[in-house]
Design a protein around this motif. Structure first.
Motif, PDB file in Angstrom:
ATOM      1  N   ILE A 248      -6.621   5.716   5.495  1.00 54.70           N
ATOM      2  CA  ILE A 248      -7.777   5.967   4.082  1.00 54.70           C
ATOM      3  C   ILE A 248      -7.195   7.075   3.622  1.00 54.70           C
ATOM      4  O   ILE A 248      -7.260   6.781   2.297  1.00 54.70           O
ATOM      5  CB  ILE A 248      -9.128   5.260   4.874  1.00 54.70           C
ATOM      6  CG1 ILE A 248      -9.294   4.050   4.793  1.00 54.70           C
ATOM      7  CG2 ILE A 248      -9.584   5.420   3.449  1.00 54.70           C
ATOM      8  CD1 ILE A 248     -10.729   3.404   5.246  1.00 54.70           C
TER       9      ILE A 248
ATOM     10  N   ASN B 165      -3.792   6.860   2.676  1.00 60.94           N
ATOM     11  CA  ASN B 165      -3.096   6.821   1.486  1.00 60.94           C
ATOM     12  C   ASN B 165      -4.283   6.977  -0.043  1.00 60.94           C
ATOM     13  O   ASN B 165      -3.494   6.611  -1.083  1.00 60.94           O
ATOM     14  CB  ASN B 165      -3.348   4.648   1.798  1.00 60.94           C
ATOM     15  CG  ASN B 165      -2.518   4.118   2.715  1.00 60.94           C
ATOM     16  OD1 ASN B 165      -1.511   4.663   2.439  1.00 60.94           O
ATOM     17  ND2 ASN B 165      -2.896   3.718   3.721  1.00 60.94           N
ATOM     18  N   TYR B 166      -5.051   6.772   0.559  1.00 61.35           N
ATOM     19  CA  TYR B 166      -6.253   7.715  -0.893  1.00 61.35           C
ATOM     20  C   TYR B 166      -6.807   8.783  -1.312  1.00 61.35           C
ATOM     21  O   TYR B 166      -6.950   9.341  -1.818  1.00 61.35           O
ATOM     22  CB  TYR B 166      -7.280   6.705  -0.906  1.00 61.35           C
ATOM     23  CG  TYR B 166      -7.231   5.120  -0.778  1.00 61.35           C
ATOM     24  CD1 TYR B 166      -6.758   4.249  -1.993  1.00 61.35           C
ATOM     25  CD2 TYR B 166      -7.212   4.205   0.410  1.00 61.35           C
ATOM     26  CE1 TYR B 166      -6.464   2.487  -1.971  1.00 61.35           C
ATOM     27  CE2 TYR B 166      -6.142   2.678   0.283  1.00 61.35           C
ATOM     28  CZ  TYR B 166      -6.193   2.101  -1.117  1.00 61.35           C
ATOM     29  OH  TYR B 166      -5.889   1.518  -1.046  1.00 61.35           O
TER      30      TYR B 166
ATOM     31  N   ALA C  61     -11.431  10.714  -1.716  1.00 58.95           N
ATOM     32  CA  ALA C  61     -11.600   8.969  -1.311  1.00 58.95           C
ATOM     33  C   ALA C  61     -12.515   8.558   0.414  1.00 58.95           C
ATOM     34  O   ALA C  61     -12.742   7.805  -0.184  1.00 58.95           O
ATOM     35  CB  ALA C  61     -10.465   8.333  -2.343  1.00 58.95           C
TER      36      ALA C  61
ATOM     37  N   LYS D 154     -13.101   2.661  -3.422  1.00 67.02           N
ATOM     38  CA  LYS D 154     -10.984   2.233  -2.642  1.00 67.02           C
ATOM     39  C   LYS D 154     -10.984   2.862  -1.592  1.00 67.02           C
ATOM     40  O   LYS D 154     -11.646   4.276  -0.930  1.00 67.02           O
ATOM     41  CB  LYS D 154     -10.789   3.959  -3.772  1.00 67.02           C
ATOM     42  CG  LYS D 154      -9.439   3.187  -4.381  1.00 67.02           C
ATOM     43  CD  LYS D 154      -8.787   5.095  -4.537  1.00 67.02           C
ATOM     44  CE  LYS D 154      -9.631   5.394  -5.962  1.00 67.02           C
ATOM     45  NZ  LYS D 154      -8.602   6.829  -6.825  1.00 67.02           N
ATOM     46  N   PRO D 155     -10.642   2.014  -0.641  1.00 68.76           N
ATOM     47  CA  PRO D 155     -10.401   0.267  -0.974  1.00 68.76           C
ATOM     48  C   PRO D 155     -10.826   0.514  -1.340  1.00 68.76           C
ATOM     49  O   PRO D 155     -12.703  -0.161  -0.875  1.00 68.76           O
ATOM     50  CB  PRO D 155      -9.218   0.602   0.125  1.00 68.76           C
ATOM     51  CG  PRO D 155      -9.641   1.273   1.181  1.00 68.76           C
ATOM     52  CD  PRO D 155     -10.243   2.516   1.088  1.00 68.76           C
TER      53      PRO D 155
END
Ligand SMILES: Nc1nc2c(ncn2[C@@H]2O[C@H](COP(=O)(O)OP(=O)(O)OP(=O)(O)O)[C@@H](O)[C@H]2O)c(=O)[nH]1
Length: 284
Positions: free
Chosen positions: A172, A175-176, A180, A240-241
């Motif tokens: 997480i 990716n974000y 996030a 997010k996600p």
């Protein structure tokens, strides 16, 4: 005294003098001055306004004092000020003022002392709370939970410990972004705290791991509760996600079991949940 002066020293032409006759102002003045000094002991008995009034009778035609009479007037004023009554009444006033000031100071000091104590207590409580609070999520931290465990231990009932760890949290972040990732932790903290009992204690154990202490909870009910939390997280819509899952390790305390050993079992159970595919609850 004034009557005596009046009758003794009033001359035919209504001028006071040393010998009762003189019209020389300086003699009148010096006599009255000496007389006032000699009367000093009795000055208490004569109201000063009476003396002042007496001397005021010597105003000149323009309503002012002649130099000599004025000096007598000043002497009377001074003597009045120095008179025992005046001094003692002043002393009483000063003493009273001193007492009032002293009492006010003591009351203020006492008040300040109480306020200071209260402020210190508030500061102390705030410091303690800060020391036991996780900065990111606002949840309790590990220290607080450890203390709570000791309190819960007074009863004989089971205490359940759930260790909940977000699955693949590193991805997480990757990716974000880290922020996030932080948001996920904050959202998850809120979701969990909204869904535990008031008597339960939720804490951020560290990183992406949370712990819940449930007093008076046997293994059967602890399993039901852990499963409820797991499925709730899995079905919750995050920012997010949107979807995350968590793995849970669960253990229940034996009588008087130290937190360390209860934690060791819960941690081992969590490890098994991770190893057996994640998004699972394991009880040990
Ligand atoms: N954003 C954010 N990340 C954190 C925080 N604390 C720990 N992490 C990150 O959480 C990640 C945990 O990664 P891992 O221990 O590999 O675990 P995981 O990726 O969740 O994988 P599994 O636990 O095996 O499912 C690390 O990358 C830490 O840097 C935090 O306060 N905020």
């Amino acid at each position: 005294m004034i009557n005596t002066l009046n009758t003794t020293f009033l001359t035919n032409d209504k001028v006071y003098s040393e010998r009762g006759e003189s019209q020389i102002n300086s003699l009148k003045a010096s006599y009255l001055t000496v007389r006032m000094f000699s009367e000093l002991g009795k000055l208490d008995a004569i109201p000063s306004w009476e003396i002042v009034q007496f001397i005021k009778n010597y105003r000149d035609l323009n309503g002012g004092f002649s130099g000599d009479i004025y000096s007598v007037y000043s002497v009377v004023k001074t003597l009045t000020f120095l008179s025992p009554t005046h001094t003692s009444s002043k002393l009483v006033t000063y003493r009273l003022l001193t007492y009032v000031t002293l009492i006010l100071t003591l009351v203020s000091l006492g008040f300040l002392f109480v306020i200071r104590g209260k402020v210190q207590k508030i500061k102390q409580t705030a410091l303690e709370r800060k020391a036991q609070t996780d900065r990111l999520t606002g949840l309790h931290n590990r220290e607080f939970l450890e203390q709570r465990y000791v309190n819960y231990q007074s009863g004989k009932a089971h205490i359940a410990l759930l260790l909940l760890d977000v699955d693949h949290f590193k991805s997480i972040n990757d990716n974000y972004g880290h922020l996030a990732g932080d948001e996920v932790l904050i959202e998850l903290a809120k979701l969990l705290s909204d869904n535990i009992r008031k008597t339960d204690t939720l804490a951020r154990w560290g990183g992406e791991e949370f712990a819940v202490l449930c007093p008076a909870t046997d293994p059967e009910h602890a399993n039901i509760f852990a499963e409820k939390l797991r499925s709730m997280v899995a079905s919750h819509s995050f920012s997010k996600p949107e979807t995350i899952t968590c793995s849970i390790g669960l253990s229940c305390s034996h009588h008087n079991e130290p937190l360390k050993s209860l934690f060791a079992r819960a941690d081992k159970a969590l490890y098994e949940s991770k190893n057996s595919g994640r998004n699972k609850v394991t009880y040990l």
